[in-house]
Each structure stands twice: as C-alpha cells, then as structure tokens.
Scaffold this active site. Structure first.
Site, PDB file in Angstrom:
ATOM      1  CE  LYS A 142      -1.700   2.011   3.509  1.00 30.05           C
ATOM      2  NZ  LYS A 142      -2.529   2.361   4.789  1.00 30.05           N
ATOM      3  CG  ASP A 173      -7.438   3.628   2.193  1.00 29.05           C
ATOM      4  OD1 ASP A 173      -7.968   3.333   1.234  1.00 29.05           O
ATOM      5  OD2 ASP A 173      -7.566   4.818   2.399  1.00 29.05           O
TER       6      ASP A 173
END
Length: 343
Positions: free
Chosen positions: A211, A229
């Site tokens: 991420k 997320d």
C-alpha cells in the site's frame, strides 16, 4: 353334435378369465390418476417459489433504475470474483465500475494525496506515519520532523528518543520511530540516499508494504498503482466490484476492471469519496452523486437534507487534511487544515 357341446362351454370360460383382467385394469386406473396429483402439487410449489425469491427485492431502497446493470448468461472472469454479484455479467461489471470512476472524477477533479510532501523521501516517511491515524495528524506532525531531519542521512543518525517525542501525536510513536529511522538507514546505505522507484525495492524498506509502495510510486514517480486502504476496501465491496477481503486480492480484482493508467487516480477518487460521503457507519446516501449506480444504496441516510449534514471536509464546508494543499483544491473551494496546536 354331442362332441361339439363342450367346445361351446369352453368359450364362456375364456370370457371369465378376461373379466378379472378388465377389473385389474380398472383397479390400476386410479394409480395413473395419482401422478397428475403430484404434478399439481409440484406446480403449486413452483408457483410459490418465485414469490419467496422476489421478497428480498422489496427490502433494499434502490435509487434510480440505472443501478441495475445486470446482463444474464455471461460467465464471469476466472481471475476475479467467482460469481459476479446479483447475476451481473463481467462486461456489465466493468462498465458500471468505470462509469462510477468517471462520475467521481467529475465530483473530485482536484483529488490528490492528502499527505503534505515535497519529495519522495517525505512522502514515504509520511505514508508510514499515517498508519492507525489520520492524514491530518501526520501533516500537523511532519513539518517539525522534516525541519530537523531533512534528508535520509539526517534521520538515520537521529536520536530515537528525540524522534519519538516529535512523533508522539501520531500514536504508536515508538514503532513508527523505529520504522522511519530504519528505512532512512536503508535508503542511505543501500540506495545512495534516494528513494527507489521500483516496487520490489520499496517493499524491502522497514515499515513499507504494498500500500505504501503504491502511494509512493503513483504520486512521487507517476507509476500506476492501486492503494488499498480501509476506505478503498469498504467501498469496492459496497459497490460489489469484488467479494475479496484480502488487500492483495482486492488490488488484483479491481485492477482487472480498469486500464493501468487509471489506477492512481482511481485510488484517489475512491478514497476521497469514502472520507467525504460514503462513510463506514452512516453513509450519506441521500447526498451521493453515484447513488443510481450503487447496489448498497439505502444502507445510510437517504433523506437529502439529513444526508447533507453527514458530509465531511470541503463537501461539508470544513477544512481538508493538508496544511499545504494543491492550488486546484483551493480553487475548487477547499480549505487548508490548521497547523498542530491551532485553535
């Protein structure tokens, strides 16, 4: 003539034998009639079955008819979800997903990463610090950090206790101090003080996962990536783009719906929408611009006036998360966030 008499008597004997056969046939007849009775029972059950299936369709509050993009008879792609939601075909799913992204691009033409940064080093550090806290809190904290430690070499040689004191407002400050000092040492020793522009190198840095790596690649190097997320995970499942729960699998499933060139902006659009309108606990369905395309319409407040009160950040007339947002955001009516300690 006397010899022929027994022959005449034999004929009735045959008739007597035939009679029981007819009676047996008559007795068997009711068995044949029983079969239609079963067919009638099954026909009644068949008539009742659709009524049970139609019942759930009355419960969800669906915004306009545009939300139904189902096309029957087309098998889903094997690489993504095994069963497209509500019978939606692979082609219909791709079209609906891309239309949602286009609609969000019009709603958030100024969408950008909500972390303040001036270079890749600041972005990777800020992204690591954003775990388990808000981007606003990170933006209020990093000015003091980067003023004292402007380069990877400076942060690598920092006193951990001093860094902890600066990072305290972000939460989990001891673990985050260890990560940012560790990644700074790795940058200084292994990459000449420069943030690498490859995924396989970034994920080797302490505290950096996929991420964080995609945030850096997409916003500091212009290389496409999907940032999965908590907001992204929640919305793509609400929109029934995928049924996956693992971030890596979500990344692969959603990435297959869009061209690579859309990935970075798509991440911004989805995350911004999750923070401003499509909240976790009470989404503002009545103020949502993509309500006609959303299968989950009705999970939140559908009354337009009540929904407006749920809007956050610039959509609700409040400041955003960046102390130094892009000019395009300010021109669109967005407000800069206050610095740490401001009233």
């Amino acid at each position: 003539m006397k010899k022929t008499a027994p022959a005449k008597k034999a004929a009735p004997a045959k008739k007597k034998k035939a009679a029981p056969a007819k009676k047996a046939a008559k007795k068997a007849a009711p068995a044949k009639k029983a079969a239609p009775a079963k067919k009638q029972a099954s026909a009644k059950a068949a008539k009742q079955a659709p009524a049970k299936r139609q019942a759930p369709a009355k419960t969800p509050a669906v915004a306009p008819k545009k939300a139904s993009a189902a096309v029957k008879g087309v098998a889903p792609a094997k690489t993504v979800a095994a069963k497209p939601p509500r019978g939606e075909s692979r082609t219909a799913l791709v079209r609906r997903a891309r239309r949602i992204n286009r609609e969000l691009a019009e709603v958030y033409p100024y969408a950008h990463p909500e972390l303040d940064f001036e270079n890749p080093f600041q972005l990777v550090v800020a992204t690591v610090l954003s775990a388990q806290t808000t981007d606003l809190r990170v933006n209020q904290t990093t000015p003091a950090l980067f003023a004292k430690y402007p380069t990877p070499e400076d942060l690598a040689a920092a006193n951990p206790e001093e860094v902890e004191e600066i990072l305290r407002p972000t939460g989990f400050f001891r673990a985050k101090t260890k990560s940012v000092i560790g990644l700074s040492k790795a940058l200084a020793e292994d990459f000449g003080g420069e943030v690498p522009g490859r995924l396989e190198d970034l994920v080797k840095l302490p505290g950096v996962g996929r991420k964080t790596a995609f945030v850096v690649l997409g916003n500091a190097f212009g290389r496409p990536g999907i940032t999965v997320d908590t907001h992204f995970q929640r919305l793509v499942r609400r929109w029934e783009w995928t049924e996956e729960t693992d971030p890596d699998k979500i990344e692969a499933a959603v990435g297959a719906l869009f061209p690579k060139s859309d990935w970075t902006d798509l991440s911004h659009h989805v995350i911004w929408h999750g923070r401003r309108i499509c909240h976790a606990r009470k989404p503002a369905c009545g103020a949502c611009p993509i309500a006609p395309l959303c299968p989950a319409y009705g999970e939140g407040e559908t009354d337009p006036e009540k929904a407006k009160k749920l809007l956050k950040y610039e959509k609700g007339g409040f400041p955003g998360q960046r102390l130094n947002p892009p000019r395009s955001y300010l021109d669109a009516g967005g407000k800069a966030a206050p610095p740490l300690g401001a009233g």
